[in-house]
Design a protein around this motif. Structure first.
Motif, PDB file in Angstrom:
ATOM      1  N   SER A   1      -6.985  -2.310  -9.607  1.00 34.54           N
ATOM      2  CA  SER A   1      -6.894  -1.993  -8.191  1.00 34.54           C
ATOM      3  C   SER A   1      -5.433  -1.991  -7.733  1.00 34.54           C
ATOM      4  O   SER A   1      -4.573  -2.623  -8.351  1.00 34.54           O
ATOM      5  CB  SER A   1      -7.684  -3.005  -7.358  1.00 34.54           C
ATOM      6  OG  SER A   1      -7.020  -4.259  -7.333  1.00 34.54           O
ATOM      7  N   ALA A   2      -5.177  -1.299  -6.629  1.00 34.25           N
ATOM      8  CA  ALA A   2      -3.825  -1.243  -6.077  1.00 34.25           C
ATOM      9  C   ALA A   2      -3.333  -2.629  -5.683  1.00 34.25           C
ATOM     10  O   ALA A   2      -2.165  -2.969  -5.889  1.00 34.25           O
ATOM     11  CB  ALA A   2      -3.787  -0.298  -4.877  1.00 34.25           C
ATOM     12  N   LEU A   3      -4.233  -3.445  -5.132  1.00 33.60           N
ATOM     13  CA  LEU A   3      -3.816  -4.779  -4.696  1.00 33.60           C
ATOM     14  C   LEU A   3      -3.532  -5.694  -5.883  1.00 33.60           C
ATOM     15  O   LEU A   3      -2.723  -6.621  -5.759  1.00 33.60           O
ATOM     16  CB  LEU A   3      -4.877  -5.388  -3.776  1.00 33.60           C
ATOM     17  CG  LEU A   3      -5.037  -4.686  -2.414  1.00 33.60           C
ATOM     18  CD1 LEU A   3      -6.048  -5.414  -1.556  1.00 33.60           C
ATOM     19  CD2 LEU A   3      -3.693  -4.597  -1.683  1.00 33.60           C
TER      20      LEU A   3
ATOM     21  N   TRP B   1      -9.141   2.153   4.330  1.00 33.20           N
ATOM     22  CA  TRP B   1      -9.798   1.347   5.364  1.00 33.20           C
ATOM     23  C   TRP B   1     -10.439   2.274   6.386  1.00 33.20           C
ATOM     24  O   TRP B   1      -9.963   3.396   6.624  1.00 33.20           O
ATOM     25  CB  TRP B   1      -8.779   0.447   6.077  1.00 33.20           C
ATOM     26  CG  TRP B   1      -8.263  -0.673   5.245  1.00 33.20           C
ATOM     27  CD1 TRP B   1      -8.731  -1.950   5.198  1.00 33.20           C
ATOM     28  CD2 TRP B   1      -7.159  -0.633   4.325  1.00 33.20           C
ATOM     29  NE1 TRP B   1      -8.005  -2.708   4.311  1.00 33.20           N
ATOM     30  CE2 TRP B   1      -7.020  -1.935   3.761  1.00 33.20           C
ATOM     31  CE3 TRP B   1      -6.260   0.367   3.927  1.00 33.20           C
ATOM     32  CZ2 TRP B   1      -6.037  -2.243   2.832  1.00 33.20           C
ATOM     33  CZ3 TRP B   1      -5.284   0.054   2.992  1.00 33.20           C
ATOM     34  CH2 TRP B   1      -5.179  -1.243   2.454  1.00 33.20           C
TER      35      TRP B   1
ATOM     36  N   VAL C   1       0.878  -1.174   0.000  1.00 34.85           N
ATOM     37  CA  VAL C   1       0.000   0.000   0.000  1.00 34.85           C
ATOM     38  C   VAL C   1       0.913   1.221   0.000  1.00 34.85           C
ATOM     39  O   VAL C   1       1.653   1.448   0.960  1.00 34.85           O
ATOM     40  CB  VAL C   1      -0.909   0.023   1.245  1.00 34.85           C
ATOM     41  CG1 VAL C   1      -1.783   1.277   1.222  1.00 34.85           C
ATOM     42  CG2 VAL C   1      -1.769  -1.232   1.316  1.00 34.85           C
TER      43      VAL C   1
ATOM     44  N   ARG D   1      -5.399   5.252   4.999  1.00 34.51           N
ATOM     45  CA  ARG D   1      -4.424   4.161   4.873  1.00 34.51           C
ATOM     46  C   ARG D   1      -3.172   4.521   5.658  1.00 34.51           C
ATOM     47  O   ARG D   1      -2.940   5.689   6.006  1.00 34.51           O
ATOM     48  CB  ARG D   1      -4.078   3.919   3.412  1.00 34.51           C
ATOM     49  CG  ARG D   1      -3.514   5.135   2.700  1.00 34.51           C
ATOM     50  CD  ARG D   1      -3.337   4.884   1.217  1.00 34.51           C
ATOM     51  NE  ARG D   1      -2.960   6.083   0.493  1.00 34.51           N
ATOM     52  CZ  ARG D   1      -1.718   6.542   0.356  1.00 34.51           C
ATOM     53  NH1 ARG D   1      -0.725   5.861   0.910  1.00 34.51           N
ATOM     54  NH2 ARG D   1      -1.466   7.638  -0.319  1.00 34.51           N
TER      55      ARG D   1
ATOM     56  N   ILE E   1      -0.555   3.054  -5.899  1.00 34.55           N
ATOM     57  CA  ILE E   1      -1.849   3.675  -6.213  1.00 34.55           C
ATOM     58  C   ILE E   1      -1.789   4.380  -7.570  1.00 34.55           C
ATOM     59  O   ILE E   1      -2.709   4.257  -8.397  1.00 34.55           O
ATOM     60  CB  ILE E   1      -2.240   4.664  -5.096  1.00 34.55           C
ATOM     61  CG1 ILE E   1      -2.575   3.892  -3.818  1.00 34.55           C
ATOM     62  CG2 ILE E   1      -3.430   5.536  -5.529  1.00 34.55           C
ATOM     63  CD1 ILE E   1      -2.744   4.773  -2.601  1.00 34.55           C
TER      64      ILE E   1
ATOM     65  N   ARG F   1      -8.015   9.408   3.046  1.00 36.57           N
ATOM     66  CA  ARG F   1      -8.262   9.119   1.630  1.00 36.57           C
ATOM     67  C   ARG F   1      -8.526  10.417   0.874  1.00 36.57           C
ATOM     68  O   ARG F   1      -9.299  11.271   1.318  1.00 36.57           O
ATOM     69  CB  ARG F   1      -9.450   8.174   1.498  1.00 36.57           C
ATOM     70  CG  ARG F   1      -9.718   7.763   0.055  1.00 36.57           C
ATOM     71  CD  ARG F   1     -10.658   6.585  -0.046  1.00 36.57           C
ATOM     72  NE  ARG F   1     -12.004   6.906   0.410  1.00 36.57           N
ATOM     73  CZ  ARG F   1     -13.025   6.047   0.403  1.00 36.57           C
ATOM     74  NH1 ARG F   1     -12.828   4.812  -0.021  1.00 36.57           N
ATOM     75  NH2 ARG F   1     -14.197   6.411   0.842  1.00 36.57           N
TER      76      ARG F   1
ATOM     77  N   SER G   1      -1.376  -4.567   3.793  1.00 35.80           N
ATOM     78  CA  SER G   1      -2.825  -4.739   3.649  1.00 35.80           C
ATOM     79  C   SER G   1      -3.405  -5.788   4.593  1.00 35.80           C
ATOM     80  O   SER G   1      -4.603  -5.787   4.859  1.00 35.80           O
ATOM     81  CB  SER G   1      -3.177  -5.108   2.208  1.00 35.80           C
ATOM     82  OG  SER G   1      -2.576  -6.347   1.849  1.00 35.80           O
TER      83      SER G   1
ATOM     84  N   ASP H   1     -11.954   6.537  -5.147  1.00 36.90           N
ATOM     85  CA  ASP H   1     -11.446   5.298  -5.736  1.00 36.90           C
ATOM     86  C   ASP H   1     -10.089   4.878  -5.160  1.00 36.90           C
ATOM     87  O   ASP H   1      -9.511   3.879  -5.574  1.00 36.90           O
ATOM     88  CB  ASP H   1     -11.349   5.425  -7.262  1.00 36.90           C
ATOM     89  CG  ASP H   1     -10.390   6.528  -7.699  1.00 36.90           C
ATOM     90  OD1 ASP H   1     -10.013   7.372  -6.846  1.00 36.90           O
ATOM     91  OD2 ASP H   1     -10.020   6.558  -8.882  1.00 36.90           O
ATOM     92  N   GLU H   2      -9.578   5.619  -4.189  1.00 35.20           N
ATOM     93  CA  GLU H   2      -8.289   5.295  -3.587  1.00 35.20           C
ATOM     94  C   GLU H   2      -8.462   4.214  -2.527  1.00 35.20           C
ATOM     95  O   GLU H   2      -9.424   4.244  -1.749  1.00 35.20           O
ATOM     96  CB  GLU H   2      -7.687   6.561  -2.962  1.00 35.20           C
ATOM     97  CG  GLU H   2      -6.273   6.393  -2.459  1.00 35.20           C
ATOM     98  CD  GLU H   2      -5.718   7.720  -1.951  1.00 35.20           C
ATOM     99  OE1 GLU H   2      -5.392   8.570  -2.801  1.00 35.20           O
ATOM    100  OE2 GLU H   2      -5.620   7.905  -0.723  1.00 35.20           O
ATOM    101  N   ILE H   3      -7.527   3.257  -2.483  1.00 27.68           N
ATOM    102  CA  ILE H   3      -7.605   2.183  -1.500  1.00 27.68           C
ATOM    103  C   ILE H   3      -7.582   2.769  -0.090  1.00 27.68           C
ATOM    104  O   ILE H   3      -6.781   3.656   0.218  1.00 27.68           O
ATOM    105  CB  ILE H   3      -6.457   1.167  -1.690  1.00 27.68           C
ATOM    106  CG1 ILE H   3      -6.648  -0.034  -0.757  1.00 27.68           C
ATOM    107  CG2 ILE H   3      -5.091   1.817  -1.497  1.00 27.68           C
ATOM    108  CD1 ILE H   3      -5.692  -1.177  -1.047  1.00 27.68           C
TER     109      ILE H   3
END
Length: 468
Positions: free
Chosen positions: A83-85, A193, A69, A201, A74, A185, A114, A189-191
């Protein structure tokens, strides 16, 4: 064993926290692209440290993280519309492809950011609760001035940092020298939590502190990484970890030197970098690993075509010795050791002790390799006239023992395809029939397929080129 401790700027006798056990944490790559030769150096160096610690009888727990991450990940994900993942998982797979080629063993744990969000959030929350961090518009920052020992690893001081510090656009820090623990964030659309401070993040530095504590405890024996990580990454790790946990973070800090190209530090920003994947198109992973271990780990290494050719030549000397030993095991006499062979075997421990002396001196792989070459000279001298199988087996044992610590010889396939053996037999028959044109033709064909033939008094030795 003595280790140069970056924290104290001197070599220190290594004393583990728990007798007979060593915990090692090494900062791994940010997985948004293939690793370059600079990334590969700490990966190889600390893999070798782990091997040597095990060789010396320690039970080692070895942890190397993946930063999956990060802003770079990103941004690449946005560029590719995935996706980032997805990006990070792709390049974790590619990392292992390169690491396997370099004969780097898997860590006991490869933690990912992650997968440790809860631990990271708890870590940040503790720092906030203790007054060492504060929230500002969804970001959380560490109050650097509240850690009086800040700069003890890198030698930086607050005054110099303050003079060069600035607050970037979008940051709402109370002090320019504070650093982010948690980032709010920026776009939908950014990863991100859910957290006590809103969707966001982790910052870069907090991840290693949280994952090291999770897998190795509050204080670890050895923390390793590249010289470039001393500041700010490792400096920030120390500050946040010791403020959170109330104890020392790591007892020994080890940092490898840079890879230079044309006398200048290699870096992606300068555009003068080479990926391991690109180098592997011309050289084997073993040859690359040999280069990375050919100098003492704290010093710089010059990377060039000339240096890689030298690495290939030196590595071939090692590989050829192994081929000759294995051939003699197959073809040597069955008698017990001769008096001369016994004298040679008695010398093996001298080479072992020279190797250990070098490696005990701050993991001096350069001198360790020199001890291996001295061993090879002794073995080659004996093999030249033919030896007993017993001698060849004793030589193989000490050879594997020392090169295994360095990890410079990968396990190889020992079987030769039936069609190759048939061609070798046909060549032998052609030579008996004095059909030398056909014998040479077969030799050339085998060479094109990656097999070299070596005629010896004990028969034909078939040597496979592992790079083909």
């Amino acid at each position: 064993m003595k280790i140069y401790n970056t924290l104290t700027r001197r070599k220190e006798e290594f004393e583990p926290i728990r007798e007979g056990q060593v915990n090692i944490y090494v900062c791994g790559p940010t997985v948004y692209n293939y690793i370059h030769i600079g990334n590969a150096r700490p990966i190889v160096v600390f893999d070798t440290l782990r091997r040597y610690m095990e060789y010396r009888g320690y039970k080692v727990k070895y942890v190397q993280n993946f930063t999956d991450v990060d802003d770079k990940i990103i941004n690449r994900a946005k560029d590719e519309g995935v996706s980032a993942l997805e990006i990070s998982e792709r390049y974790i797979k590619e990392y292992f492809d390169d690491a396997d080629a370099l004969n780097v063993r898997r860590a006991d744990v490869h933690p990912k950011v992650s997968e440790h969000i809860d631990e990271i959030e708890n870590f940040v929350d503790t720092l906030v609760g203790k007054g060492f961090a504060y929230e500002a518009d969804g970001d959380v920052y560490f109050s650097t001035r509240k850690f009086p020992e800040y700069g003890k690893l890198s030698g930086q001081n607050i005054e110099d940092l303050e003079a060069g510090a600035r607050i970037a656009v979008g940051e709402v820090k109370e002090d320019p020298i504070d650093f982010a623990l948690w980032k709010a964030r920026k776009t939908e659309d950014e990863i991100a939590w859910e957290s006590p401070w809103g969707m966001g993040r982790p910052g870069w530095h907090i991840e290693c502190s949280a994952m090291a504590r999770r897998h190795l405890g509050k204080t670890i024996d050895i923390h390793g990484g590249g010289e470039d990580l001393q500041f700010p990454h490792h400096e920030n790790e120390i500050a946040q970890s010791e403020c959170c946990n109330g104890v020392s973070f790591a007892n020994y800090w080890m940092h490898n030197g840079f890879i230079n190209i044309g006398g200048s530090k290699m870096s992606k920003s300068a555009g003068n970098f080479f990926t391991v994947r690109d180098i592997r198109r011309k050289y084997t992973g073993e040859e690359i690993r040999f280069l990375l271990l050919s100098g003492q780990y704290r010093g710089p290494i010059e990377f060039s075509e000339e240096m890689m050719q030298q690495s290939r030549s030196s590595f071939n000397r090692i590989k050829n010795c192994l081929d000759d030993i294995e051939f003699m095991i197959k073809t040597g006499t069955d008698e017990k050791l001769s008096a001369e062979e016994e004298k040679s075997v008695d010398k093996f421990d001298d080479f072992r002790q020279a190797f250990i002396k070098a490696m005990d001196d701050d993991l001096n792989t350069a001198d360790g390799i020199s001890a291996v070459f001295e061993l090879i000279t002794e073995i080659n001298t004996m093999l030249r006239g033919g030896t007993s199988k017993s001698y060849a087996k004793a030589a193989l044992d000490i050879f594997n023992e020392l090169t295994g610590v360095l990890g410079i010889i990968k396990a190889k396939e020992t079987t030769i395809d039936a069609d190759i053996e048939a061609l070798v037999e046909e060549r032998q028959q052609a030579r008996k029939n004095k059909d030398f044109a056909r014998a040479d033709e077969i030799r050339d064909e085998l060479k094109a397929r990656g097999y070299t033939l070596k005629d010896t008094p004990q028969g034909v030795q078939i040597i496979k080129d592992e790079s083909i």
